[in-house]
Design a protein around this motif. Sequence first.
Motif, PDB file in Angstrom:
ATOM      1  N   UNK A 180       0.825  -1.209   0.000  1.00  0.00           N
ATOM      2  CA  UNK A 180       0.000   0.000   0.000  1.00  0.00           C
ATOM      3  C   UNK A 180       0.858   1.256   0.000  1.00  0.00           C
ATOM      4  N   UNK A 181       2.005   1.199   0.687  1.00  0.00           N
ATOM      5  CA  UNK A 181       2.922   2.336   0.649  1.00  0.00           C
ATOM      6  C   UNK A 181       3.285   2.691  -0.787  1.00  0.00           C
ATOM      7  N   UNK A 182       3.617   1.657  -1.563  1.00  0.00           N
ATOM      8  CA  UNK A 182       4.050   1.871  -2.944  1.00  0.00           C
ATOM      9  C   UNK A 182       2.872   2.300  -3.809  1.00  0.00           C
ATOM     10  N   UNK A 183       1.753   1.602  -3.688  1.00  0.00           N
ATOM     11  CA  UNK A 183       0.613   1.897  -4.536  1.00  0.00           C
ATOM     12  C   UNK A 183       0.030   3.279  -4.278  1.00  0.00           C
ATOM     13  N   UNK A 184       0.022   3.718  -3.012  1.00  0.00           N
ATOM     14  CA  UNK A 184      -0.557   5.005  -2.647  1.00  0.00           C
ATOM     15  C   UNK A 184       0.497   6.099  -2.516  1.00  0.00           C
ATOM     16  N   UNK A 185       1.763   5.717  -2.754  1.00  0.00           N
ATOM     17  CA  UNK A 185       2.868   6.672  -2.649  1.00  0.00           C
ATOM     18  C   UNK A 185       2.864   7.398  -1.303  1.00  0.00           C
ATOM     19  N   UNK A 186       2.579   6.652  -0.246  1.00  0.00           N
ATOM     20  CA  UNK A 186       2.523   7.194   1.108  1.00  0.00           C
ATOM     21  C   UNK A 186       3.448   6.363   1.984  1.00  0.00           C
ATOM     22  N   UNK A 187       4.617   6.919   2.279  1.00  0.00           N
ATOM     23  CA  UNK A 187       5.608   6.187   3.065  1.00  0.00           C
ATOM     24  C   UNK A 187       5.662   6.669   4.513  1.00  0.00           C
ATOM     25  N   UNK A 188       4.682   7.466   4.897  1.00  0.00           N
ATOM     26  CA  UNK A 188       4.615   7.984   6.258  1.00  0.00           C
ATOM     27  C   UNK A 188       3.612   7.208   7.096  1.00  0.00           C
ATOM     28  N   UNK A 189       2.415   6.993   6.547  1.00  0.00           N
ATOM     29  CA  UNK A 189       1.339   6.364   7.313  1.00  0.00           C
ATOM     30  C   UNK A 189       1.358   4.848   7.145  1.00  0.00           C
ATOM     31  N   UNK A 190       1.363   4.167   8.284  1.00  0.00           N
ATOM     32  CA  UNK A 190       1.241   2.712   8.287  1.00  0.00           C
ATOM     33  C   UNK A 190      -0.225   2.364   8.523  1.00  0.00           C
ATOM     34  N   UNK A 191      -0.803   1.596   7.608  1.00  0.00           N
ATOM     35  CA  UNK A 191      -2.213   1.227   7.693  1.00  0.00           C
ATOM     36  C   UNK A 191      -2.327  -0.290   7.661  1.00  0.00           C
ATOM     37  N   UNK A 192      -3.061  -0.822   8.617  1.00  0.00           N
ATOM     38  CA  UNK A 192      -3.347  -2.257   8.674  1.00  0.00           C
ATOM     39  C   UNK A 192      -4.826  -2.442   8.352  1.00  0.00           C
ATOM     40  N   UNK A 193      -5.123  -2.864   7.139  1.00  0.00           N
ATOM     41  CA  UNK A 193      -6.514  -2.972   6.729  1.00  0.00           C
ATOM     42  C   UNK A 193      -7.162  -1.602   6.676  1.00  0.00           C
ATOM     43  N   UNK A 194      -8.085  -1.378   7.599  1.00  0.00           N
ATOM     44  CA  UNK A 194      -8.735  -0.077   7.707  1.00  0.00           C
ATOM     45  C   UNK A 194      -8.288   0.680   8.947  1.00  0.00           C
ATOM     46  N   UNK A 223      -9.688 -10.555   8.179  1.00  0.00           N
ATOM     47  CA  UNK A 223      -8.558 -10.182   7.339  1.00  0.00           C
ATOM     48  C   UNK A 223      -8.383 -11.180   6.190  1.00  0.00           C
ATOM     49  N   UNK A 224      -7.987 -10.651   5.055  1.00  0.00           N
ATOM     50  CA  UNK A 224      -7.799 -11.475   3.847  1.00  0.00           C
ATOM     51  C   UNK A 224      -6.463 -11.097   3.213  1.00  0.00           C
ATOM     52  N   UNK A 225      -5.393 -11.158   3.983  1.00  0.00           N
ATOM     53  CA  UNK A 225      -4.113 -10.608   3.538  1.00  0.00           C
ATOM     54  C   UNK A 225      -3.587 -11.258   2.268  1.00  0.00           C
ATOM     55  N   UNK A 226      -3.651 -12.569   2.182  1.00  0.00           N
ATOM     56  CA  UNK A 226      -3.123 -13.243   0.990  1.00  0.00           C
ATOM     57  C   UNK A 226      -3.941 -12.881  -0.244  1.00  0.00           C
ATOM     58  N   UNK A 227      -5.260 -12.793  -0.088  1.00  0.00           N
ATOM     59  CA  UNK A 227      -6.107 -12.373  -1.196  1.00  0.00           C
ATOM     60  C   UNK A 227      -5.776 -10.940  -1.606  1.00  0.00           C
ATOM     61  N   UNK A 230      -3.344  -7.855  -5.691  1.00  0.00           N
ATOM     62  CA  UNK A 230      -2.726  -6.525  -5.770  1.00  0.00           C
ATOM     63  C   UNK A 230      -3.717  -5.409  -5.439  1.00  0.00           C
ATOM     64  N   UNK A 231      -4.672  -5.703  -4.533  1.00  0.00           N
ATOM     65  CA  UNK A 231      -5.628  -4.680  -4.115  1.00  0.00           C
ATOM     66  C   UNK A 231      -6.218  -5.065  -2.761  1.00  0.00           C
ATOM     67  N   UNK A 232      -6.380  -4.113  -1.853  1.00  0.00           N
ATOM     68  CA  UNK A 232      -7.064  -4.415  -0.594  1.00  0.00           C
ATOM     69  C   UNK A 232      -8.534  -4.748  -0.850  1.00  0.00           C
TER      70      UNK A 232
END
Length: 579
Positions: free
Chosen positions: A40-54, A493-497, A502-504
């Motif tokens: 998600x960091x790469x896809x959203x170009x956000x390297x500051x915020x750590x997000x776990x799911x929602x 959670x569906x992490x592997x899916x 390539x999408x949450x």
Amino acid sequence: MISGKMFWGCFLGMLAVYVCGLPATLMENDSAQFAVMAMRMVQENDFVNLIKGTEQYLDKPHMHYWLAALAYKLFGIHDWAYRLPALLLTLAASRACHGIGKELYNENAGRLAALIFMSAQTIVLSVIDVRTDAVLTGFTALSIWQLLRYLELGSTRGLLWGALTAGLAFSTKGQIALVVIALPLLCHVAYTRRWYRLADLRLVWGLLVFALAISPMLYAYYQQFDLHPEKVIRGRGNRSGILFIFWEQSFERLSGEGVGKNSSDYFFFFHTFLWVFLPWTLMGLAAFGNRAYRMARRFAGNKTAPAPPDAEAPGGAAGENTSGNPGVPEVLTLGGIAIIFLIISFAQFKLPHYLNILIPLFTVLTAGYLDARRKKGHWKWLRRAARLQAGIFGIVLLAVSGIVFWVFPLPGAAAVALVLVLVGSGIALWRQMADPLVRLAVISVLASVGINAVMNAHFYPSLLQYQAGSELARNFVREVPANPPIFKFSEEHTWALDFYSRQPVRIVRGGNRTDLAGRWVYVDEDKRRSLAESGWEWEREIVADQFRITRLQARFVNPETREEVVGKRYLLLLAPAAP
């Protein structure tokens, strides 16, 4: 004596095992979860915020995710790219074990320490089931090595590199990194009485380097949490990320507050050690027991009593090292292990991989002990120890046979050939090595190579076919090239899916014809039955087997009863005609 040729042969054998496991499917929960967070960091170009799911993620700092994101940027979003930083830092930790062993003892002990580390079961597993611990272990081992060089030799370079890697370790998992680095070194300083090293003005430069190393992580925490007191984390608002990482984190782990309690067993890590240090467990226990006894006699001041069979005088065989260190070099490893073991044993939240940070200390302690036995000419003891390790190799052969003939059978000829190759290799190497310490080392490494090569190349790929999320995602991407959004009805959670599609996966609550018609939804067997009973219809269906693969049980391992415990998961394309 472990020759350079023998060392590199064993080392490259273990490295091949690690490389073999790089492309394996990511396991749920933690590996796939952390891979998704970095994705998600790469896809959203956000390297500051750590997000776990929602959810906003406070528990661990950013370094592990930054390294994984960097690997994605360089090589693309792949499972092997996610594992790459862990592998590189495991190799760095192996080099650090060699350096510490050489500093405290000699080159032979250093080489043996590196091999023990690379072949310890929990270290191999940490590069397959990658969490933060592989990165943490690499940085802490490097820091201990470099700071030891400063303490022993007054090396400014050692001080600065040690401070830098300590900062990177702190940016990986917080306070536990500094505890693991500081306690062994303080034990060493206290015993060798090199307190003057702690009053050296060069420490100011070391503290500055440490501050610079942790500043990106502190900035990210400040931006994500301190500037947003309205965010509620685990039921609490006004959370300071900087206060958390400097003060609250370890207390929450020890008490179980926030993360929960999963074990009040104070002996959890004692019996966990029995498998995480395989195939070296018996040697590690012998080393710790003998050196603890020896140390207790020293501190008791009982100088006239008979010493244990392999005790060495200060500066004797076990005390030989490149820096001329007086006294007992095991103070660093033994003291660090004992104190840290005690601290983590009182934590209310425990997991087996928490022991990984102690493995570099255990490897150096074990290597120094075995090398001392050889230097004292204890050939009878070493021959017995080598036979014990050969017995462990025999158990490995049984485990390999069980996997390839029964659990996940290979074609008959391939299974027989594999077992025969392992048996032949073991016999040939055993006969070739006259030195019992070399025999012991080689047969132990071969045991690790044998079982983990089979695990990485055959067992895990077969097992992960029962992880529905990754299997569904691969089929979905192949059958639905447009890769439309996937929805789910719960916060499960569906992490592997998430990772392999390539999408949450998005969450919907309720649902009607307007917002779900023509959508792909992820459901389990109960929800699929519920949808059918409610009158829903679907145009397409993708199905996969599901089992919680990180919690194996006998009925799953047994092929005859496996289907009794395997469930199903589905991706459904809901029809527009749904009510």
